[in-house]
Motif scaffolding. Sequence first.
Motif, PDB file in Angstrom:
ATOM      1  N   ILE A  41      -6.411 -23.162  10.856  1.00 30.68           N
ATOM      2  CA  ILE A  41      -5.450 -22.352  11.610  1.00 30.68           C
ATOM      3  C   ILE A  41      -4.141 -23.115  11.725  1.00 30.68           C
ATOM      4  O   ILE A  41      -4.025 -24.258  11.283  1.00 30.68           O
ATOM      5  CB  ILE A  41      -5.985 -22.001  13.017  1.00 30.68           C
ATOM      6  N   ARG A  42      -3.145 -22.476  12.328  1.00 27.84           N
ATOM      7  CA  ARG A  42      -1.858 -23.121  12.559  1.00 27.84           C
ATOM      8  C   ARG A  42      -1.987 -24.203  13.637  1.00 27.84           C
ATOM      9  O   ARG A  42      -2.790 -24.097  14.558  1.00 27.84           O
ATOM     10  CB  ARG A  42      -0.809 -22.099  12.996  1.00 27.84           C
ATOM     11  N   LYS A  43      -1.136 -25.226  13.519  1.00 29.93           N
ATOM     12  CA  LYS A  43      -1.151 -26.309  14.497  1.00 29.93           C
ATOM     13  C   LYS A  43      -0.820 -25.781  15.892  1.00 29.93           C
ATOM     14  O   LYS A  43      -1.440 -26.172  16.885  1.00 29.93           O
ATOM     15  CB  LYS A  43      -0.143 -27.379  14.085  1.00 29.93           C
ATOM     16  N   GLU A  44       0.158 -24.867  15.992  1.00 23.35           N
ATOM     17  CA  GLU A  44       0.567 -24.335  17.296  1.00 23.35           C
ATOM     18  C   GLU A  44      -0.583 -23.587  17.968  1.00 23.35           C
ATOM     19  O   GLU A  44      -0.735 -23.627  19.188  1.00 23.35           O
ATOM     20  CB  GLU A  44       1.771 -23.398  17.138  1.00 23.35           C
ATOM     21  N   GLU A  45      -1.397 -22.890  17.173  1.00 24.36           N
ATOM     22  CA  GLU A  45      -2.534 -22.160  17.733  1.00 24.36           C
ATOM     23  C   GLU A  45      -3.596 -23.136  18.255  1.00 24.36           C
ATOM     24  O   GLU A  45      -4.183 -22.926  19.316  1.00 24.36           O
ATOM     25  CB  GLU A  45      -3.132 -21.243  16.664  1.00 24.36           C
ATOM     26  N   ALA A  46      -3.840 -24.202  17.490  1.00 26.00           N
ATOM     27  CA  ALA A  46      -4.846 -25.184  17.903  1.00 26.00           C
ATOM     28  C   ALA A  46      -4.433 -25.914  19.184  1.00 26.00           C
ATOM     29  O   ALA A  46      -5.275 -26.232  20.036  1.00 26.00           O
ATOM     30  CB  ALA A  46      -5.085 -26.180  16.781  1.00 26.00           C
ATOM     31  N   GLU A  47      -3.125 -26.181  19.328  1.00 22.59           N
ATOM     32  CA  GLU A  47      -2.642 -26.922  20.499  1.00 22.59           C
ATOM     33  C   GLU A  47      -2.887 -26.175  21.803  1.00 22.59           C
ATOM     34  O   GLU A  47      -2.930 -26.785  22.877  1.00 22.59           O
ATOM     35  CB  GLU A  47      -1.147 -27.221  20.332  1.00 22.59           C
ATOM     36  N   ARG A  48      -3.054 -24.874  21.740  1.00 22.24           N
ATOM     37  CA  ARG A  48      -3.295 -24.090  22.960  1.00 22.24           C
ATOM     38  C   ARG A  48      -4.704 -24.319  23.514  1.00 22.24           C
ATOM     39  O   ARG A  48      -5.009 -23.906  24.628  1.00 22.24           O
ATOM     40  CB  ARG A  48      -3.085 -22.602  22.671  1.00 22.24           C
ATOM     41  N   PHE A  49      -5.565 -24.983  22.719  1.00 22.92           N
ATOM     42  CA  PHE A  49      -6.937 -25.202  23.163  1.00 22.92           C
ATOM     43  C   PHE A  49      -7.229 -26.677  23.407  1.00 22.92           C
ATOM     44  O   PHE A  49      -8.373 -27.079  23.530  1.00 22.92           O
ATOM     45  CB  PHE A  49      -7.906 -24.620  22.132  1.00 22.92           C
ATOM     46  N   GLY A  50      -6.156 -27.504  23.479  1.00 26.98           N
ATOM     47  CA  GLY A  50      -6.286 -28.895  23.890  1.00 26.98           C
ATOM     48  C   GLY A  50      -6.968 -29.765  22.860  1.00 26.98           C
ATOM     49  O   GLY A  50      -7.341 -29.343  21.768  1.00 26.98           O
ATOM     50  N   GLY A  51      -7.120 -31.056  23.214  1.00 28.36           N
ATOM     51  CA  GLY A  51      -7.795 -32.002  22.346  1.00 28.36           C
ATOM     52  C   GLY A  51      -6.900 -32.533  21.243  1.00 28.36           C
ATOM     53  O   GLY A  51      -5.753 -32.109  21.071  1.00 28.36           O
ATOM     54  N   VAL A  52      -7.437 -33.524  20.517  1.00 26.35           N
ATOM     55  CA  VAL A  52      -6.737 -34.087  19.354  1.00 26.35           C
ATOM     56  C   VAL A  52      -7.254 -33.379  18.118  1.00 26.35           C
ATOM     57  O   VAL A  52      -8.455 -33.369  17.855  1.00 26.35           O
ATOM     58  CB  VAL A  52      -6.987 -35.610  19.255  1.00 26.35           C
ATOM     59  N   HIS A  53      -6.365 -32.795  17.353  1.00 21.76           N
ATOM     60  CA  HIS A  53      -6.772 -31.902  16.275  1.00 21.76           C
ATOM     61  C   HIS A  53      -6.985 -32.647  14.963  1.00 21.76           C
ATOM     62  O   HIS A  53      -6.377 -33.688  14.701  1.00 21.76           O
ATOM     63  CB  HIS A  53      -5.731 -30.802  16.078  1.00 21.76           C
ATOM     64  N   VAL A  54      -7.842 -32.067  14.124  1.00 20.15           N
ATOM     65  CA  VAL A  54      -8.130 -32.617  12.803  1.00 20.15           C
ATOM     66  C   VAL A  54      -7.214 -31.930  11.804  1.00 20.15           C
ATOM     67  O   VAL A  54      -7.353 -30.737  11.532  1.00 20.15           O
ATOM     68  CB  VAL A  54      -9.610 -32.388  12.427  1.00 20.15           C
ATOM     69  N   ARG A  55      -6.261 -32.686  11.262  1.00 16.49           N
ATOM     70  CA  ARG A  55      -5.285 -32.123  10.331  1.00 16.49           C
ATOM     71  C   ARG A  55      -5.821 -32.146   8.906  1.00 16.49           C
ATOM     72  O   ARG A  55      -6.554 -33.062   8.510  1.00 16.49           O
ATOM     73  CB  ARG A  55      -3.961 -32.899  10.372  1.00 16.49           C
ATOM     74  N   ALA A  56      -5.458 -31.151   8.120  1.00 15.84           N
ATOM     75  CA  ALA A  56      -5.796 -31.136   6.694  1.00 15.84           C
ATOM     76  C   ALA A  56      -4.841 -32.079   5.964  1.00 15.84           C
ATOM     77  O   ALA A  56      -3.631 -32.055   6.202  1.00 15.84           O
ATOM     78  CB  ALA A  56      -5.678 -29.716   6.137  1.00 15.84           C
ATOM     79  N   LEU A  57      -5.377 -32.919   5.082  1.00 17.18           N
ATOM     80  CA  LEU A  57      -4.530 -33.865   4.355  1.00 17.18           C
ATOM     81  C   LEU A  57      -3.580 -33.153   3.410  1.00 17.18           C
ATOM     82  O   LEU A  57      -2.443 -33.554   3.214  1.00 17.18           O
ATOM     83  CB  LEU A  57      -5.409 -34.847   3.565  1.00 17.18           C
ATOM     84  N   ASN A  58      -4.056 -32.055   2.814  1.00 13.54           N
ATOM     85  CA  ASN A  58      -3.240 -31.325   1.853  1.00 13.54           C
ATOM     86  C   ASN A  58      -3.327 -29.837   2.171  1.00 13.54           C
ATOM     87  O   ASN A  58      -4.018 -29.079   1.498  1.00 13.54           O
ATOM     88  CB  ASN A  58      -3.736 -31.600   0.422  1.00 13.54           C
ATOM     89  N   PRO A  59      -2.664 -29.392   3.259  1.00 14.95           N
ATOM     90  CA  PRO A  59      -2.807 -27.998   3.698  1.00 14.95           C
ATOM     91  C   PRO A  59      -2.339 -27.004   2.649  1.00 14.95           C
ATOM     92  O   PRO A  59      -1.354 -27.240   1.945  1.00 14.95           O
ATOM     93  CB  PRO A  59      -1.940 -27.927   4.957  1.00 14.95           C
ATOM     94  N   ILE A  60      -3.068 -25.902   2.541  1.00 17.27           N
ATOM     95  CA  ILE A  60      -2.724 -24.859   1.571  1.00 17.27           C
ATOM     96  C   ILE A  60      -1.404 -24.209   1.940  1.00 17.27           C
ATOM     97  O   ILE A  60      -0.590 -23.889   1.081  1.00 17.27           O
ATOM     98  CB  ILE A  60      -3.852 -23.807   1.526  1.00 17.27           C
ATOM     99  N   SER A  61      -1.168 -24.018   3.227  1.00 16.88           N
ATOM    100  CA  SER A  61       0.072 -23.397   3.688  1.00 16.88           C
ATOM    101  C   SER A  61       0.274 -23.780   5.146  1.00 16.88           C
ATOM    102  O   SER A  61      -0.577 -24.417   5.772  1.00 16.88           O
ATOM    103  CB  SER A  61       0.005 -21.874   3.544  1.00 16.88           C
ATOM    104  N   GLU A  62       1.417 -23.365   5.711  1.00 12.46           N
ATOM    105  CA  GLU A  62       1.685 -23.619   7.127  1.00 12.46           C
ATOM    106  C   GLU A  62       0.708 -22.860   8.018  1.00 12.46           C
ATOM    107  O   GLU A  62       0.495 -23.230   9.169  1.00 12.46           O
ATOM    108  CB  GLU A  62       3.117 -23.208   7.461  1.00 12.46           C
ATOM    109  N   GLU A  63       0.118 -21.799   7.511  1.00 15.77           N
ATOM    110  CA  GLU A  63      -0.829 -21.018   8.291  1.00 15.77           C
ATOM    111  C   GLU A  63      -2.185 -21.717   8.391  1.00 15.77           C
ATOM    112  O   GLU A  63      -3.006 -21.358   9.220  1.00 15.77           O
ATOM    113  CB  GLU A  63      -1.029 -19.636   7.636  1.00 15.77           C
ATOM    114  N   LEU A  64      -2.428 -22.715   7.525  1.00 18.89           N
ATOM    115  CA  LEU A  64      -3.737 -23.360   7.451  1.00 18.89           C
ATOM    116  C   LEU A  64      -3.564 -24.870   7.527  1.00 18.89           C
ATOM    117  O   LEU A  64      -3.830 -25.597   6.581  1.00 18.89           O
ATOM    118  CB  LEU A  64      -4.450 -22.961   6.157  1.00 18.89           C
ATOM    119  N   GLU A  65      -3.112 -25.355   8.693  1.00 19.31           N
ATOM    120  CA  GLU A  65      -2.756 -26.767   8.830  1.00 19.31           C
ATOM    121  C   GLU A  65      -3.861 -27.630   9.396  1.00 19.31           C
ATOM    122  O   GLU A  65      -4.069 -28.757   8.946  1.00 19.31           O
ATOM    123  CB  GLU A  65      -1.536 -26.904   9.755  1.00 19.31           C
TER     124      GLU A  65
END
Length: 811
Positions: free
Chosen positions: A520-544
């Motif tokens: 999902i987008r980083k902004e969407e994940a940030e609304r649910f707290g915690g430290v997020h797991v980022r994709a090393l090579n994201p397909i798009s900004e929608e899938l970060e």
Amino acid sequence: MKISVNWLKEFIPAFSPDIPELVDRLTFLGLEVEDVVEQKLPDLKVVVGRIAEVRPHPNADRLRICMVDTGEGELRQIVCGAPNVESGMLVPVAGIGAVLRPASGESFTIKPAKIRGEHSSGMICAADELGLSDDHDGVMVLDEGCVVGEPLASYLDVDTVLDIAVTPNRPDALSHLGVARELADCSEIVYPEAPVVEFSRGGGLVEVQDTEACPYYSGTVIKGVTVGPSPRWLARKLEQIGLRPRNNIVDVTNYILHSFGQPLHAFDYNRLGGNRIVVRNSADSRIMALNQAEYTLRTGMTAICDAKEPVAIAGVMGGLHSAVTDQTTDILLEAAYFSPASIRKTAKQLQLSSDSSYRYERGIDPRNVKRAAEYAIALILDIAGGKIETAEESGSMPDSLKIVSLRPERVNAILGSTISASEMVNLLGKICIKAVSQGAVSQDADSISFSVPSFRVDIESEIDLIEEVARLYGYNNLEPSTAMVSSYPVSRKVPEYFPDYLRNIMIGLNFREALTNPLIRKEEAERFGGVHVRALNPISEELEVLRPSLAASLLKVVAHNIRHGNRDLRLFEVAHGFSMLPESERTGQGPLSAYRETELLAFVITGQRAPRSWNQRDEAVDFFDLKGAVEMLLEKLNLLDKSALNIYNETTIGIEFSSAENGKPIVLKAGTVQQIGKDMVEAFALDQDVFLAEIDVAVLERCFESGVVYEPPSKFPVVERDLSFVLPRHIPVQRLVDLARKSDSLVRSVRVFDVFERSDAGTGDSGTRSVAISLELADRSGTMNEELISAVVSKVSDNARSELGAEIRQV
């Protein structure tokens, strides 16, 4: 990718397909046809006309009055607003009564008109107005060979354009030649003639420094070209597949790209500093690309440079400064092979994609580079004039072809077929995969070696050849094997795979399953707290980032459905959530020790409680509908008696389970039930109340007990006693219920039947509330006497007083 059926005939002259049959054939070959556009000829009242005179419109700056000869003896006056109309030009003219079918929009009939006070009897047409392409830059210019007054339809061929979905592993099919190879035997393909161009080496025109990213590069200087509009046949071909003609040089490169799958690029030779090309990966600078956007090139990105600066992003897009224009007289034509990994990395980092990069990053035919360049050179010399000044190359392509072995017995074992070895050889031979051994192949051959053509970059091993045999033989021709036995699962009380057991329960509760992307987008994940797991090579900004919770994915599904009019939803999903662990919680040294992966069950309800009906009121779902669904789920799992729903705040309650480990009681937090807050409603563009529950599947499975023990009703009378407590307001009522139930084994059930809240004004405390509960007592060994009943009731009241601060309410 769009494929013109008429264009295919250039490679297969005898090709005359039945379109529905062709669509089915391509689909079974693995090239799914997503759309079929059958073009129609223009109305016969659309004729060839010659513009005899052009003069300004007296009442409009952007309109002009054209006097047009349509072969009727008298000139026809037509008001036209196209910017490219000129005297002497041959154009399509729609006469009065002609019906036009534009590429977009509804058809219309030409009628006599008065435009800004001037009479207009007809219409000079652009290509899109005739339904021939999407081009609306100006009126359509016809070749001088057309005869004035003749219907335009007599100079056009009806064509059918197929929109084909090509899978990433089949770059060889990204051209008309590639599709032709799929439809015809390899020996039936006809290649256009082109003179052989002798390429020299070491002349100073081309220097390749980054040989790993660019194994082969050729540059051909053609001087004395005349840049202008392409001939009608070339422009028409490009228009048929949705491309807009630019000029004869650029159009030739696009024609070769879509014909043979080989990207080419033409530079204005006189704009190249030092009149030379250098291919390198250390051009730390900025470049203005052809799309008029500026990009920053970093070390590691392969760039095409002149003696001073980058002039193109290798394999992706040319630079604006060195582009071919109407003033260009000398060109340098590039034909090269670039490493797929290099182009893919550059295009990804720059977030820039083009027709060229789309092919390079998947892999082009290395043996086709020089041949495609020769075809392009011949075309340019023919339609733009000029003379070859220099042709130089650097590097080389592999001479040998890949050899892959195939075991016929293995093919039949995997496919469940009885295809003979000779038939396999014939099938593969049709797509240019030839058996290395000469002569006939014996029926019982243990292994056959095949040479793989250079354009099939996807074939590496035996299993790839087996897939080709199945594809060419026809999946629909493979008979079901009698050795294969299908068994169907029977209903089981004990689930072997707990998540599937949950899915069955949720479907039984009238929820529909959703399947969503874990990214999902980083902004969407940030609304649910915690430290997020980022994709090393994201397909798009929608899938970060990987989602920490299923809530974001489900809310996006709800928002999408609401936007499309589906407002009454009951959805669920069983999937994984991901998060980073704090340093203190990490165990082990492996790369995965820093991450937590949790399987979750999330379900959501929104909209109306029941379908709209004449005899039922419209009632929206509320928090208690979701709470009821949670309790029904827990009841199905035999967990309702172990569970407690505790109020966290006004819109959220928590789910907890009472369990035991090593003889000690423990409380496990399982999840939450909540109404989505206003901030989430706005963030996900929701315009109605949404209620969502999310539960940890591991906790459910840990507490779940599949065995159901039947307990017959007591033979002895059941006793009920009511107690009323004054309870501090901050104590959840559920705690009182749980405490009463655990006070004595004779307490069979506890039910709250009345709650009255009051505030102690002026005392400054948080207030109290009155809670009335009903106890159901049962003894299976005999009839209870009053002394035993009083003892149980006293235990309940004493425990409530000592642990919760509750007092028996005095009446």
